[in-house]
Scaffold this motif. Structure first.
Motif, mmCIF file in Angstrom:
data_model
loop_
_atom_site.group_PDB
_atom_site.id
_atom_site.type_symbol
_atom_site.label_atom_id
_atom_site.label_comp_id
_atom_site.label_asym_id
_atom_site.label_seq_id
_atom_site.Cartn_x
_atom_site.Cartn_y
_atom_site.Cartn_z
ATOM 1 N N UNK A 33 0.841 -1.192 0.000
ATOM 2 C CA UNK A 33 0.000 0.000 0.000
ATOM 3 C C UNK A 33 0.880 1.247 0.000
ATOM 4 N N UNK A 34 1.949 1.206 0.773
ATOM 5 C CA UNK A 34 2.866 2.344 0.844
ATOM 6 C C UNK A 34 3.474 2.679 -0.504
ATOM 7 N N UNK A 35 3.862 1.641 -1.268
ATOM 8 C CA UNK A 35 4.416 1.876 -2.603
ATOM 9 C C UNK A 35 3.390 2.552 -3.505
ATOM 10 N N UNK A 36 2.149 2.082 -3.433
ATOM 11 C CA UNK A 36 1.071 2.647 -4.241
ATOM 12 C C UNK A 36 0.866 4.119 -3.898
ATOM 13 N N UNK A 37 0.825 4.424 -2.615
ATOM 14 C CA UNK A 37 0.623 5.808 -2.170
ATOM 15 C C UNK A 37 1.811 6.675 -2.570
ATOM 16 N N UNK A 38 3.036 6.148 -2.428
ATOM 17 C CA UNK A 38 4.224 6.896 -2.836
ATOM 18 C C UNK A 38 4.170 7.226 -4.324
ATOM 19 N N UNK A 39 3.771 6.244 -5.142
ATOM 20 C CA UNK A 39 3.687 6.478 -6.584
ATOM 21 C C UNK A 39 2.633 7.529 -6.913
ATOM 22 N N UNK A 40 1.496 7.486 -6.237
ATOM 23 C CA UNK A 40 0.455 8.500 -6.464
ATOM 24 C C UNK A 40 0.947 9.883 -6.050
ATOM 25 N N UNK A 41 1.710 9.947 -4.967
ATOM 26 C CA UNK A 41 2.269 11.219 -4.505
ATOM 27 C C UNK A 41 3.261 11.765 -5.522
ATOM 28 N N UNK A 42 4.120 10.903 -6.045
ATOM 29 C CA UNK A 42 5.090 11.332 -7.062
ATOM 30 C C UNK A 42 4.358 11.882 -8.280
ATOM 31 N N UNK A 43 3.345 11.157 -8.762
ATOM 32 C CA UNK A 43 2.581 11.625 -9.926
ATOM 33 C C UNK A 43 1.962 12.989 -9.662
ATOM 34 N N UNK A 44 1.399 13.170 -8.486
ATOM 35 C CA UNK A 44 0.769 14.454 -8.133
ATOM 36 C C UNK A 44 1.811 15.571 -8.093
ATOM 37 N N UNK A 45 2.976 15.278 -7.571
ATOM 38 C CA UNK A 45 4.032 16.304 -7.511
ATOM 39 C C UNK A 45 4.519 16.683 -8.898
ATOM 40 N N UNK A 46 4.636 15.702 -9.797
ATOM 41 C CA UNK A 46 5.048 15.993 -11.174
ATOM 42 C C UNK A 46 3.994 16.873 -11.844
ATOM 43 N N UNK A 47 2.712 16.515 -11.705
ATOM 44 C CA UNK A 47 1.642 17.315 -12.308
ATOM 45 C C UNK A 47 1.625 18.741 -11.739
ATOM 46 N N UNK A 48 1.926 18.864 -10.447
ATOM 47 C CA UNK A 48 1.992 20.193 -9.836
ATOM 48 C C UNK A 48 3.116 21.011 -10.457
ATOM 49 N N UNK A 49 4.258 20.383 -10.656
ATOM 50 C CA UNK A 49 5.377 21.092 -11.307
ATOM 51 C C UNK A 49 4.983 21.543 -12.713
ATOM 52 N N UNK A 50 4.267 20.666 -13.436
ATOM 53 C CA UNK A 50 3.810 21.038 -14.778
ATOM 54 C C UNK A 50 2.898 22.258 -14.705
ATOM 55 N N UNK A 51 1.975 22.252 -13.763
ATOM 56 C CA UNK A 51 1.009 23.349 -13.641
ATOM 57 C C UNK A 51 1.690 24.666 -13.283
ATOM 58 N N UNK A 52 2.805 24.593 -12.569
ATOM 59 C CA UNK A 52 3.518 25.794 -12.152
ATOM 60 C C UNK A 52 4.461 26.318 -13.232
ATOM 61 N N UNK A 53 4.732 25.509 -14.245
ATOM 62 C CA UNK A 53 5.682 25.874 -15.282
ATOM 63 C C UNK A 53 4.952 26.504 -16.473
ATOM 64 N N UNK A 54 5.533 27.565 -17.022
ATOM 65 C CA UNK A 54 4.907 28.257 -18.148
ATOM 66 C C UNK A 54 5.073 27.504 -19.462
#
Length: 109
Positions: A33-54
């Motif tokens: 479960x921890x691996x699954x949650x970590x992967x979802x967190x990584x994906x969310x952080x990448x998408x956040x970086x995309x949203x913050x980038x012009x």
């Protein structure tokens, strides 16, 4: 008495939530479960970086993560956007590697 009842209720809800995560957490190639949650967190952080980038469109690029390996797919309007998306993904904590499968498709006029 009210405090005890609230505590029992909160404990029950917490256990029910954890139980539901355990039932659906492990997908192909993930061990916990921890691996699954970590992967979802990584994906969310990448998408956040995309949203913050012009340069990068968070709407046209999909992000999937499995065991710390990020796969990018979708469409970029330029090679610069494709490259920048890979750079941003690599900069996120916990990312082991990035598969950049983004296709460059310039906008039609």
């Amino acid at each position: 008495m009210k405090k005890t009842k609230r505590l029992l209720h909160a404990t029950f809800l917490a256990l029910a939530t954890l139980g539901s995560l355990a039932g659906c957490a492990v997908t192909s190639g993930q061990s916990s479960v921890g691996d699954y949650i970590d992967d979802k967190t990584i994906s969310a952080r990448v998408k956040t970086r995309f949203a913050q980038d012009e340069t990068v469109s968070a709407m046209r690029i999909q992000v999937e993560t499995l065991n710390g390996v990020v796969q990018l797919s979708g469409f970029a309007r330029s090679e610069a956007e494709r490259t920048r998306a890979g750079e941003l993904a690599r900069s996120v904590s916990g990312v082991r590697s990035v598969r950049n499968d983004i296709i460059v498709r310039p906008p039609t006029q």
